[in-house]
Design a protein around this motif. Structure first.
Motif, PDB file in Angstrom:
ATOM      1  N   PRO A   1       5.962 -17.989   8.076  1.00 25.77           N
ATOM      2  CA  PRO A   1       5.248 -16.732   7.838  1.00 25.77           C
ATOM      3  C   PRO A   1       4.161 -16.858   6.771  1.00 25.77           C
ATOM      4  N   VAL A   2       3.050 -16.176   7.027  1.00 25.85           N
ATOM      5  CA  VAL A   2       1.919 -16.144   6.107  1.00 25.85           C
ATOM      6  C   VAL A   2       1.573 -14.681   5.853  1.00 25.85           C
ATOM      7  N   ALA A   3       1.550 -14.268   4.599  1.00 27.11           N
ATOM      8  CA  ALA A   3       1.171 -12.896   4.264  1.00 27.11           C
ATOM      9  C   ALA A   3      -0.326 -12.716   4.473  1.00 27.11           C
ATOM     10  N   VAL A   4      -0.707 -11.582   5.009  1.00 25.51           N
ATOM     11  CA  VAL A   4      -2.119 -11.261   5.200  1.00 25.51           C
ATOM     12  C   VAL A   4      -2.649 -10.664   3.903  1.00 25.51           C
ATOM     13  N   THR A   5      -3.679 -11.282   3.352  1.00 27.06           N
ATOM     14  CA  THR A   5      -4.304 -10.766   2.136  1.00 27.06           C
ATOM     15  C   THR A   5      -5.577 -10.038   2.529  1.00 27.06           C
ATOM     16  N   PHE A   6      -5.664  -8.785   2.169  1.00 28.64           N
ATOM     17  CA  PHE A   6      -6.789  -7.938   2.560  1.00 28.64           C
ATOM     18  C   PHE A   6      -7.896  -8.030   1.522  1.00 28.64           C
ATOM     19  N   GLY A   7      -9.127  -8.274   1.993  1.00 25.65           N
ATOM     20  CA  GLY A   7     -10.247  -8.461   1.089  1.00 25.65           C
ATOM     21  C   GLY A   7     -11.154  -7.259   0.950  1.00 25.65           C
ATOM     22  N   VAL A   8     -10.963  -6.236   1.799  1.00 26.39           N
ATOM     23  CA  VAL A   8     -11.828  -5.069   1.757  1.00 26.39           C
ATOM     24  C   VAL A   8     -10.976  -3.806   1.689  1.00 26.39           C
ATOM     25  N   GLN A   9     -11.297  -2.947   0.745  1.00 28.48           N
ATOM     26  CA  GLN A   9     -10.634  -1.651   0.625  1.00 28.48           C
ATOM     27  C   GLN A   9     -11.570  -0.597   1.199  1.00 28.48           C
ATOM     28  N   ASP A  10     -11.344  -0.221   2.444  1.00 23.38           N
ATOM     29  CA  ASP A  10     -12.197   0.771   3.098  1.00 23.38           C
ATOM     30  C   ASP A  10     -11.941   2.171   2.537  1.00 23.38           C
ATOM     31  N   TYR A  11     -10.677   2.469   2.216  1.00 22.88           N
ATOM     32  CA  TYR A  11     -10.317   3.783   1.688  1.00 22.88           C
ATOM     33  C   TYR A  11      -8.988   3.667   0.954  1.00 22.88           C
ATOM     34  N   LEU A  12      -8.921   4.250  -0.242  1.00 22.62           N
ATOM     35  CA  LEU A  12      -7.684   4.298  -1.023  1.00 22.62           C
ATOM     36  C   LEU A  12      -7.505   5.701  -1.575  1.00 22.62           C
ATOM     37  N   ASN A  13      -6.313   6.257  -1.420  1.00 26.19           N
ATOM     38  CA  ASN A  13      -5.997   7.548  -2.014  1.00 26.19           C
ATOM     39  C   ASN A  13      -4.488   7.607  -2.245  1.00 26.19           C
ATOM     40  N   GLY A  14      -4.068   7.598  -3.487  1.00 22.90           N
ATOM     41  CA  GLY A  14      -2.647   7.704  -3.797  1.00 22.90           C
ATOM     42  C   GLY A  14      -1.872   6.419  -3.585  1.00 22.90           C
ATOM     43  N   VAL A  15      -2.564   5.298  -3.450  1.00 24.33           N
ATOM     44  CA  VAL A  15      -1.930   3.988  -3.301  1.00 24.33           C
ATOM     45  C   VAL A  15      -2.668   3.002  -4.197  1.00 24.33           C
ATOM     46  N   THR A  16      -2.014   1.869  -4.456  1.00 26.27           N
ATOM     47  CA  THR A  16      -2.613   0.816  -5.258  1.00 26.27           C
ATOM     48  C   THR A  16      -2.664  -0.459  -4.440  1.00 26.27           C
ATOM     49  N   HIS A  17      -3.802  -1.143  -4.491  1.00 29.54           N
ATOM     50  CA  HIS A  17      -3.957  -2.434  -3.821  1.00 29.54           C
ATOM     51  C   HIS A  17      -4.984  -3.239  -4.597  1.00 29.54           C
ATOM     52  N   ALA A  18      -4.677  -4.489  -4.884  1.00 24.78           N
ATOM     53  CA  ALA A  18      -5.637  -5.392  -5.526  1.00 24.78           C
ATOM     54  C   ALA A  18      -6.291  -6.239  -4.442  1.00 24.78           C
ATOM     55  N   VAL A  19      -7.625  -6.261  -4.408  1.00 20.23           N
ATOM     56  CA  VAL A  19      -8.361  -7.042  -3.414  1.00 20.23           C
ATOM     57  C   VAL A  19      -7.881  -8.488  -3.432  1.00 20.23           C
ATOM     58  N   GLY A  20      -7.676  -9.053  -2.244  1.00 22.84           N
ATOM     59  CA  GLY A  20      -7.227 -10.434  -2.129  1.00 22.84           C
ATOM     60  C   GLY A  20      -5.720 -10.593  -2.148  1.00 22.84           C
ATOM     61  N   THR A  21      -4.988  -9.472  -2.138  1.00 13.56           N
ATOM     62  CA  THR A  21      -3.523  -9.533  -2.108  1.00 13.56           C
ATOM     63  C   THR A  21      -3.011  -8.851  -0.848  1.00 13.56           C
ATOM     64  N   SER A  22      -1.734  -9.031  -0.567  1.00  9.28           N
ATOM     65  CA  SER A  22      -1.125  -8.418   0.609  1.00  9.28           C
ATOM     66  C   SER A  22      -0.293  -7.191   0.256  1.00  9.28           C
ATOM     67  N   GLN A  23      -0.085  -6.947  -1.010  1.00 10.83           N
ATOM     68  CA  GLN A  23       0.817  -5.876  -1.437  1.00 10.83           C
ATOM     69  C   GLN A  23       0.089  -4.543  -1.578  1.00 10.83           C
ATOM     70  N   VAL A  24       0.668  -3.513  -0.962  1.00  8.29           N
ATOM     71  CA  VAL A  24       0.188  -2.144  -1.093  1.00  8.29           C
ATOM     72  C   VAL A  24       1.312  -1.353  -1.751  1.00  8.29           C
ATOM     73  N   VAL A  25       1.004  -0.691  -2.859  1.00 10.66           N
ATOM     74  CA  VAL A  25       2.017   0.087  -3.582  1.00 10.66           C
ATOM     75  C   VAL A  25       1.734   1.560  -3.342  1.00 10.66           C
ATOM     76  N   ILE A  26       2.713   2.237  -2.750  1.00 13.98           N
ATOM     77  CA  ILE A  26       2.597   3.672  -2.478  1.00 13.98           C
ATOM     78  C   ILE A  26       3.197   4.404  -3.667  1.00 13.98           C
ATOM     79  N   GLN A  27       2.427   5.308  -4.230  1.00 11.58           N
ATOM     80  CA  GLN A  27       2.839   5.957  -5.464  1.00 11.58           C
ATOM     81  C   GLN A  27       3.662   7.217  -5.250  1.00 11.58           C
ATOM     82  N   ARG A  28       3.756   7.701  -4.027  1.00  9.90           N
ATOM     83  CA  ARG A  28       4.526   8.906  -3.744  1.00  9.90           C
ATOM     84  C   ARG A  28       5.578   8.604  -2.678  1.00  9.90           C
ATOM     85  N   PRO A  29       6.855   8.897  -2.965  1.00 16.41           N
ATOM     86  CA  PRO A  29       7.874   8.669  -1.939  1.00 16.41           C
ATOM     87  C   PRO A  29       7.656   9.606  -0.752  1.00 16.41           C
TER      88      PRO A  29
END
Length: 128
Positions: free
Chosen positions: A44-72
């Motif tokens: 398995p290879v994690a997909v690292t996203f290089g472009v943030q087209d839209y972010l609202n209420g989540v955290t993502h660092a360019v070049g990483t695969s992790q998306v952190v949702i701030q609201r349950p």
């Protein structure tokens, strides 16, 4: 070795909570990978996203695969993968979701291509 080139996009939406006045209060993200990903391994290879087209209420660092949702809550997740064979051999791939480092049961899809330069768009959708 048969190989695939991959291009990805991720869309994550939460249903608007009761009393939400605008979509600005609804967590959502759209990420893209604009370069080909051609793994040289069969693990398995994690997909690292290089472009943030839209972010609202989540955290993502360019070049990483992790998306952190701030609201349950319950989210609709849609992943699109465009694949293309880069050899004339049988090429296959698997795509699945992982939450908090754990594979999501029954979220996987598998596909196969035969023939150089063929492409296929695959979507994976889940409610988490």
């Amino acid at each position: 070795m048969s190989r695939l080139a991959w291009g990805f996009s991720l869309l994550l939406l939460m249903a608007a909570p009761a009393g939400a006045v605008t979509n600005a209060t609804v967590p959502a993200v759209q990420l893209s990978l604009l370069v080909n990903l051609v793994p040289a391994v069969v693990t398995p290879v994690a997909v690292t996203f290089g472009v943030q087209d839209y972010l609202n209420g989540v955290t993502h660092a360019v070049g990483t695969s992790q998306v952190v949702i701030q609201r349950p809550g319950t989210y609709s997740v849609s992943v699109g993968a465009q694949t293309g064979a880069v050899s004339n051999l049988l090429c296959w791939g698997d795509l699945w979701l992982r939450v908090n480092g754990v594979d999501v049961a029954n979220s996987g899809v598998r596909w196969a291509l035969v023939g150089n330069m063929l492409t296929q768009v695959l979507t994976l959708r889940a409610v988490l």
